[in-house]
Design a protein around this motif. Structure first.
Motif, PDB file in Angstrom:
ATOM      1  N   ASP A 121     -32.412 -15.425  80.479  1.00 41.34           N
ATOM      2  CA  ASP A 121     -31.394 -14.710  79.709  1.00 41.34           C
ATOM      3  C   ASP A 121     -31.988 -13.490  79.008  1.00 41.34           C
ATOM      4  O   ASP A 121     -31.354 -12.428  78.934  1.00 41.34           O
ATOM      5  N   ALA A 122     -33.213 -13.633  78.494  1.00 42.23           N
ATOM      6  CA  ALA A 122     -33.864 -12.502  77.830  1.00 42.23           C
ATOM      7  C   ALA A 122     -34.145 -11.382  78.818  1.00 42.23           C
ATOM      8  O   ALA A 122     -33.970 -10.199  78.513  1.00 42.23           O
ATOM      9  N   LEU A 123     -34.563 -11.749  80.023  1.00 42.71           N
ATOM     10  CA  LEU A 123     -34.818 -10.746  81.057  1.00 42.71           C
ATOM     11  C   LEU A 123     -33.540  -9.978  81.377  1.00 42.71           C
ATOM     12  O   LEU A 123     -33.542  -8.745  81.488  1.00 42.71           O
ATOM     13  N   LYS A 124     -32.443 -10.702  81.518  1.00 43.63           N
ATOM     14  CA  LYS A 124     -31.175 -10.069  81.871  1.00 43.63           C
ATOM     15  C   LYS A 124     -30.635  -9.176  80.752  1.00 43.63           C
ATOM     16  O   LYS A 124     -30.082  -8.110  81.020  1.00 43.63           O
ATOM     17  N   SER A 125     -30.805  -9.598  79.524  1.00 39.01           N
ATOM     18  CA  SER A 125     -30.209  -8.845  78.411  1.00 39.01           C
ATOM     19  C   SER A 125     -31.082  -7.704  77.903  1.00 39.01           C
ATOM     20  O   SER A 125     -30.570  -6.654  77.495  1.00 39.01           O
ATOM     21  N   LYS A 126     -32.414  -7.875  77.958  1.00 39.64           N
ATOM     22  CA  LYS A 126     -33.290  -6.907  77.318  1.00 39.64           C
ATOM     23  C   LYS A 126     -33.977  -5.935  78.271  1.00 39.64           C
ATOM     24  O   LYS A 126     -34.321  -4.818  77.868  1.00 39.64           O
ATOM     25  N   LEU A 127     -34.190  -6.342  79.517  1.00 38.90           N
ATOM     26  CA  LEU A 127     -34.920  -5.461  80.435  1.00 38.90           C
ATOM     27  C   LEU A 127     -34.089  -4.984  81.619  1.00 38.90           C
ATOM     28  O   LEU A 127     -34.253  -3.844  82.069  1.00 38.90           O
ATOM     29  N   LEU A 128     -33.200  -5.823  82.117  1.00 39.15           N
ATOM     30  CA  LEU A 128     -32.415  -5.410  83.275  1.00 39.15           C
ATOM     31  C   LEU A 128     -31.650  -4.103  83.032  1.00 39.15           C
ATOM     32  O   LEU A 128     -31.622  -3.237  83.911  1.00 39.15           O
ATOM     33  N   PRO A 129     -31.044  -3.902  81.855  1.00 38.97           N
ATOM     34  CA  PRO A 129     -30.346  -2.633  81.624  1.00 38.97           C
ATOM     35  C   PRO A 129     -31.262  -1.406  81.556  1.00 38.97           C
ATOM     36  O   PRO A 129     -30.777  -0.275  81.650  1.00 38.97           O
ATOM     37  N   LYS A 130     -32.569  -1.613  81.408  1.00 40.32           N
ATOM     38  CA  LYS A 130     -33.502  -0.491  81.368  1.00 40.32           C
ATOM     39  C   LYS A 130     -33.980  -0.090  82.764  1.00 40.32           C
ATOM     40  O   LYS A 130     -34.644   0.941  82.928  1.00 40.32           O
ATOM     41  N   HIS A 161     -24.278  -6.439  94.128  1.00 39.00           N
ATOM     42  CA  HIS A 161     -23.302  -5.734  93.279  1.00 39.00           C
ATOM     43  C   HIS A 161     -23.089  -6.465  91.955  1.00 39.00           C
ATOM     44  O   HIS A 161     -22.871  -5.825  90.913  1.00 39.00           O
ATOM     45  N   ALA A 162     -23.173  -7.795  91.972  1.00 43.69           N
ATOM     46  CA  ALA A 162     -23.056  -8.551  90.728  1.00 43.69           C
ATOM     47  C   ALA A 162     -24.222  -8.256  89.789  1.00 43.69           C
ATOM     48  O   ALA A 162     -24.042  -8.132  88.571  1.00 43.69           O
ATOM     49  N   LEU A 163     -25.419  -8.125  90.353  1.00 47.70           N
ATOM     50  CA  LEU A 163     -26.580  -7.760  89.539  1.00 47.70           C
ATOM     51  C   LEU A 163     -26.470  -6.332  89.041  1.00 47.70           C
ATOM     52  O   LEU A 163     -26.855  -6.016  87.910  1.00 47.70           O
ATOM     53  N   LEU A 164     -25.944  -5.459  89.868  1.00 52.31           N
ATOM     54  CA  LEU A 164     -25.736  -4.073  89.463  1.00 52.31           C
ATOM     55  C   LEU A 164     -24.817  -4.011  88.247  1.00 52.31           C
ATOM     56  O   LEU A 164     -25.031  -3.203  87.326  1.00 52.31           O
ATOM     57  N   ALA A 165     -23.813  -4.867  88.226  1.00 53.76           N
ATOM     58  CA  ALA A 165     -22.859  -4.887  87.117  1.00 53.76           C
ATOM     59  C   ALA A 165     -23.498  -5.330  85.810  1.00 53.76           C
ATOM     60  O   ALA A 165     -22.933  -5.114  84.728  1.00 53.76           O
ATOM     61  N   MET A 166     -24.688  -5.949  85.885  1.00 51.75           N
ATOM     62  CA  MET A 166     -25.381  -6.378  84.673  1.00 51.75           C
ATOM     63  C   MET A 166     -26.110  -5.229  83.976  1.00 51.75           C
ATOM     64  O   MET A 166     -26.644  -5.414  82.882  1.00 51.75           O
ATOM     65  N   GLY A 167     -26.177  -4.059  84.644  1.00 52.65           N
ATOM     66  CA  GLY A 167     -26.730  -2.914  83.933  1.00 52.65           C
ATOM     67  C   GLY A 167     -27.814  -2.130  84.619  1.00 52.65           C
ATOM     68  O   GLY A 167     -28.153  -1.027  84.180  1.00 52.65           O
TER      69      GLY A 167
END
Length: 266
Positions: A121-130, A161-167
């Motif tokens: 969850d931390a990876l998805k919220s804090k780094l994926l959008p970067k 595409h679902a991962l793309l939507a995460m940021g």
């Protein structure tokens, strides 16, 4: 200017994956490599026998030391085992504006877990959008989405595409875990999908393929390539490194790909 890339990842004592693979890839592609080590692993071609996370202050100090002095053109992020490590990396990259390639390293080639479930969850919220580009293999994509592994092209694209939507700005879905004589990767952006295909190589020496692919993309981005050109060149480089892997005689398990296939004499 000298192109510079920074890898933030774990150390592989066997030299086939992690920061060792990243630095070899940077060098093979004409890019100066710097590193910030997140963890030390005791491993070889047969498996992982120990993992020790780096002290958080030391990890942050490594990143600061590099970014305060070196003009880093791109960053590749690999093994981040815990939420605390992810938090440190994210905070130290807040002001970094060049491309970041995020490789969500979860499991070693031997099957050993490298990313705690609590860190996803931390990876998805804090780094994926970067991330300028996220580079999951099929099991990693499924884990990030908490779903079954994609078994068809349509399912692979849907998960991308679902991962793309995460940021993330782009997602590079790696096809190495799929079946069939042809291995196909997909670069997915908001506007397009680009396929990169090559014959599947019959070899057990594929240790470090994920690290090598993501660091090759980072290296090409550091040299100023567009994302699609960086992905194409990285795909070609990895294909050649896998094709030449059996020329190396390293270990008795899953050996490394041949990072310096274009440099070493046979």
């Amino acid at each position: 200017m000298t192109p510079i890339a920074l890898t933030i990842a774990g150390s592989d004592s066997g030299g086939g994956a992690g920061i060792q693979a990243d630095l070899k890839t940077f060098s093979a592609l004409g890019v100066y490599g710097a590193s910030a080590i997140t963890a030390i692993t005791a491993q070889n071609t047969r498996g992982v026998t120990a993992v020790q996370d780096i002290n958080l202050d030391v990890l942050g100090a490594q990143i600061s030391a590099v970014l305060d002095d070196l003009a880093v053109n791109a960053i590749k992020i690999g093994m981040l085992s815990s939420p605390e490590i992810i938090d440190v990396v994210a905070k130290h990259l807040n002001a970094f504006n060049n491309p970041i390639v995020l490789d969500p390293v979860m499991v070693a080639k031997s099957g050993d877990t490298l990313l705690q479930d609590s860190a996803i969850d931390a990876l998805k919220s804090k780094l994926l959008p970067k991330a300028a580009v996220l580079t999951p293999n099929l099991p990693e994509a499924a884990k990030l989405l908490n779903t079954a592994e994609a078994a068809t092209k349509d399912e692979t694209l849907a998960q991308g595409h679902a991962l793309l939507a995460m940021g993330a700005q782009a997602v590079f879905m790696k096809g190495g875990h799929a079946s069939g004589a042809i291995c196909t990767d997909y670069l997915i952006t908001a506007d397009d999908v680009t396929e990169f295909s090559a014959p599947r190589v019959n070899t057990k020496n594929t240790h470090g393929t994920g690290c090598t692919l993501s660091s090759a993309i980072a290296a090409e981005l550091a040299k100023g390539q567009t994302l699609i050109n960086a992905a194409q060149k990285a795909h070609q480089y990895l294909q050649s490194a896998i094709s030449r892997a059996d020329e190396l005689k390293v270990g008795s398990g899953h050996g490394p790909v041949h990072h310096f296939h274009a440099v070493w004499e046979n």
